[in-house]
Scaffold this active site. Structure first.
Site, PDB file in Angstrom:
ATOM      1  N   ALA A  21       0.849  -1.190   0.000  1.00 36.15           N
ATOM      2  CA  ALA A  21       0.000   0.000   0.000  1.00 36.15           C
ATOM      3  C   ALA A  21       0.886   1.242   0.000  1.00 36.15           C
ATOM      4  O   ALA A  21       2.092   1.145   0.223  1.00 36.15           O
ATOM      5  CB  ALA A  21      -0.879  -0.008   1.240  1.00 36.15           C
ATOM      6  N   CYS A  22       0.269   2.395  -0.232  1.00 40.47           N
ATOM      7  CA  CYS A  22       0.978   3.675  -0.225  1.00 40.47           C
ATOM      8  C   CYS A  22       1.832   3.768   1.035  1.00 40.47           C
ATOM      9  O   CYS A  22       1.329   3.489   2.116  1.00 40.47           O
ATOM     10  CB  CYS A  22      -0.031   4.813  -0.250  1.00 40.47           C
ATOM     11  SG  CYS A  22       0.682   6.446  -0.142  1.00 40.47           S
ATOM     12  N   PRO A  23       3.087   4.158   0.993  1.00 43.25           N
ATOM     13  CA  PRO A  23       3.861   4.597  -0.176  1.00 43.25           C
ATOM     14  C   PRO A  23       4.683   3.480  -0.831  1.00 43.25           C
ATOM     15  O   PRO A  23       5.638   3.781  -1.534  1.00 43.25           O
ATOM     16  CB  PRO A  23       4.790   5.655   0.430  1.00 43.25           C
ATOM     17  CG  PRO A  23       5.078   5.097   1.798  1.00 43.25           C
ATOM     18  CD  PRO A  23       3.852   4.318   2.234  1.00 43.25           C
ATOM     19  N   GLY A  24       4.340   2.202  -0.596  1.00 46.23           N
ATOM     20  CA  GLY A  24       5.106   1.072  -1.102  1.00 46.23           C
ATOM     21  C   GLY A  24       5.481   1.136  -2.582  1.00 46.23           C
ATOM     22  O   GLY A  24       6.665   1.100  -2.919  1.00 46.23           O
TER      23      GLY A  24
END
Lengths: 83, 181
Positions: A21-24
């Protein structure tokens, strides 16, 4: 680029950020871009909706050329060319 | 007439140059809150900014410092008050709570489960990533003294300094973005 053109494109590297998920995906893209040369093409796999907005914006700032998106069933493939 | 224009052009060039070089591609943040959700937000913005090749300078002060404690480490030579503070404040990023809906710890446990399900990185993982990306952490010495925290009980983090408000001000002054969280 059209989806057809993107499908025929040969990527120099693929970064698989599916499941993060963000920021992945953004961090994966940042890491991946450091491993290819200028002018080479990188492909990012992401299952995170937001990535489709984030990566083009990031490319603009970092002056990489965003080439387009291919939608797969449960994820997107984003293409970019390193500046 | 031409000379007048040239002079004005030169002046404008100088002013633009001054504007452009006055700030760096840098972001400064005061991380004040000791809440799980707010510190997570600070770290997501920080790591994102690092992906934008921005320099990131975090100034940890007050309650936020608890999140930097290493639960496996102890500070030496504490007086009674400092020991009490140490016991009452969260021991590290794994122990900080939600700002809302904590419900005696139930809400925090629930959100951690949901974060895992949605593959959102935990606070501990985010600190590790931030360190790898070169996010700088500066800790306010005055707050550390107030709460009786010692440097040796903080996590191992590359680029961690103990400093004062002047460090934040110098960093903030030359940053394009300044935030208080």
């Amino acid at each position: 680029m059209t989806t057809e053109e993107l499908k025929n494109l040969k990527s120099n590297s693929i970064v698989d950020a599916r499941g993060t998920a963000c920021p992945g995906p953004l961090l994966a893209a940042k890491k991946g871009i450091g491993e290819i040369n200028s002018g080479e093409i990188m492909e990012i796999y992401s299952s995170d909706e937001g990535t489709k907005h984030d990566i083009p914006k990031w490319c603009q700032k970092m002056t990489h050329e965003f080439l387009g998106i291919i939608e797969e069933d449960s994820y997107s493939r984003l293409f970019l060319k390193k500046a | 007439m031409n000379m007048e224009l040239d002079k004005q052009l030169q002046e404008l060039k100088e002013r633009v140059e001054k504007l452009e070089t006055g700030t760096k591609d840098q972001i400064s943040m005061v991380v004040f809150s000791g809440d799980l959700d707010k510190i997570l937000a600070a770290l997501i913005i920080s790591t994102g900014a690092a992906a934008y090749d921005m320099k990131v300078k975090l100034f940890f002060t007050f309650w936020a410092i608890s999140a930097l404690r290493d639960p496996k480490k102890d500070g030496k030579g504490k007086n009674l008050m400092e020991k009490m503070f140490g016991m009452m404040l969260p021991r590290g990023a794994g122990k900080v709570k939600l700002s809302n809906m904590n419900m005696g710890g139930m809400g925090t446990a629930m959100i951690k489960g949901i974060m895992k399900k949605h593959k959102v990185a935990s606070l501990e993982e985010m600190f590790k990533t931030a360190g790898e990306l070169g996010v700088e952490i500066n800790i306010c010495e005055m707050s550390m003294n107030l709460m009786g925290f010692k440097k040796e009980e903080m996590i191992d983090y590359p680029g961690m300094n103990i400093c004062g408000v002047a460090t934040f001000l110098s960093d903030a002054q030359e940053s394009k973005i300044q935030l208080f969280i």
